[in-house]
Design an enzyme around this catalytic site. Structure first.
Site, short mmCIF file in Angstrom:
data_model
loop_
_atom_site.label_atom_id
_atom_site.label_comp_id
_atom_site.label_asym_id
_atom_site.label_seq_id
_atom_site.Cartn_x
_atom_site.Cartn_y
_atom_site.Cartn_z
N SER A 23 42.51 18.52 15.11
CA SER A 23 41.77 18.57 13.84
C SER A 23 42.79 18.76 12.71
CB SER A 23 40.80 19.75 13.85
OG SER A 23 41.55 20.95 13.87
N ASP A 58 41.69 14.09 14.95
CA ASP A 58 40.26 14.38 15.04
C ASP A 58 39.72 14.84 13.68
OD1 ASP A 58 38.02 14.65 16.71
OD2 ASP A 58 38.39 16.79 17.02
N GLY A 116 31.10 18.44 22.76
CA GLY A 116 30.82 18.40 24.20
C GLY A 116 30.70 19.77 24.86
N VAL A 138 35.76 17.63 23.71
CA VAL A 138 35.59 19.03 24.11
C VAL A 138 36.70 19.86 23.47
CG1 VAL A 138 35.51 20.65 26.05
CG2 VAL A 138 34.61 18.33 26.34
N ASN A 139 36.30 20.91 22.81
CA ASN A 139 37.28 21.82 22.25
C ASN A 139 36.95 23.27 22.62
OD1 ASN A 139 39.30 23.03 20.81
ND2 ASN A 139 38.78 22.18 18.83
N THR A 140 35.78 23.77 22.19
CA THR A 140 35.47 25.19 22.36
C THR A 140 35.66 25.69 23.79
OG1 THR A 140 33.85 24.93 20.61
CG2 THR A 140 33.73 26.96 21.89
P1 13P Z 1 33.20 21.43 20.82
O1 13P Z 1 34.07 22.47 20.20
O2 13P Z 1 31.74 21.74 20.69
O3 13P Z 1 33.60 21.11 22.21
O4 13P Z 1 33.39 20.10 19.95
C1 13P Z 1 34.65 19.53 19.88
C2 13P Z 1 34.69 18.29 19.10
O5 13P Z 1 33.71 17.61 18.92
C3 13P Z 1 36.00 17.91 18.54
O6 13P Z 1 35.96 16.71 17.89
#
Ligand code: 13P
Length: 285
Positions: A48, A80, A214, A235-237
């Site tokens: 990001s 991103d 995700g 997926v990040n979190t």
């Molecule tokens: P999450 O943090 O919900 O997995 O989302 C990540 C995302 O969409 C990054 O572009």
């Protein structure tokens, strides 16, 4: 090496999806690359704007290139959620091999104009680079949120607008609002699978559909979303949580340890396991 568009088309055909994972340091990158190598899966690495600022554009490009060479896997580095034309162009100029321009907070007309400007800029320099545009507002942030997040029907992406947006801008990947949120909230998300199908049906066939947010989506809904036409999942979190929990646990249990590579070893393992779990889910392994 295949292009990202070819890899996404192949994933769609085989009822799978390419994983996109965010990083803000080398340990996360190494963990994702090890997971990709273990499962022989192509991956996208995302940063990001905040993650890019911390990591450094040139550093991200150089490190991803080094893993690509060493592991021989298709890996695509993606800026991103670039929230301005300038930040999308800057990432491409630094050597990112995919682009995400996210002007979804602007009006439909302004979003289209800025997204098209980025597509034209990239394609005139390298037509093989895949560009993602976004239409529809996604609430939340990539962290654990204590509050519940409810999504109203009118906030979901309109299929006709999605098709017009894709056709007029010339994007390669489309991301929209289908009940997904960023981060994990107090309530379970409910994807609108029918909305995904409706958008997929009228989007140009060569445009891949992306699912952001995700994390926290039950596996069954992810599988349904892939069946409905999603070819790329972000997926990040969940990997941030795996990282932070493993780090806290290790430091609590080993308060005297000061060697970084010893402290980070279980953290790397936790992230690698989480990424492997997602890659298996996305590809029906
Ligand atoms: P999450 O943090 O919900 O997995 O989302 C990540 C995302 O969409 C990054 O572009």
């Amino acid at each position: 090496m295949e292009t990202l568009s070819e890899i996404l088309a192949k994933a769609r055909k085989s009822n799978g999806a390419v994983g996109h994972f965010n990083i803000s340091n080398l340990e996360q990158l190494r963990a994702i690359m090890e997971a990709a190598k273990n499962l022989n899966a192509p991956v996208m690495i995302g940063l990001s704007e905040g993650e890019r600022k911390f990591f450094g554009l040139k550093q991200a490009v150089a490190l991803v290139k080094s893993f690509k060479e060493e592991y021989g896997l298709p890996v695509f580095l993606n800026p991103d959620h670039s929230h301005s034309v300038e930040s999308a162009k800057a990432a491409f100029d630094a050597g990112f091999d995919s682009v995400h321009i996210d002007l979804s907070k602007l009006s439909f007309a302004e979003n289209m104009k800025g997204t098209k400007e980025v597509v034209d800029y990239i394609k005139s320099r390298n037509p093989e680079i895949s560009v993602e545009g976004e239409l529809g507002y996604l609430p939340g942030e990539s962290r654990i949120q204590k509050e519940a997040i409810e999504i109203k029907e009118e906030d979901l992406t309109n299929p006709e607008q999605a098709a017009e947006f894709a056709e007029k801008t010339g994007i390669d990947r489309f991301s929209g609002a289908y009940g997904n949120i960023h981060g994990i909230s107090a309530n379970e998300p409910r994807l609108d699978i029918e909305r995904i199908k409706a958008i997929r049906k009228i989007l140009p066939d060569n445009v891949a559909m992306v699912l952001h947010g995700g994390s926290g989506i039950p596996d069954e809904q992810i599988k349904e979303a892939i069946k409905a036409g999603i070819a790329n999942i972000h997926v990040n979190t969940e990997i941030r949580v795996a990282y932070a929990e493993a780090l806290r646990k290790f430091l609590a249990e080993n308060p005297e340890e000061t060697t970084p590579y010893k402290i980070m070893a279980p953290v790397l393992e936790a992230v690698r396991e989480k990424v492997e779990e997602k890659l298996r889910l996305f590809n029906n392994h």
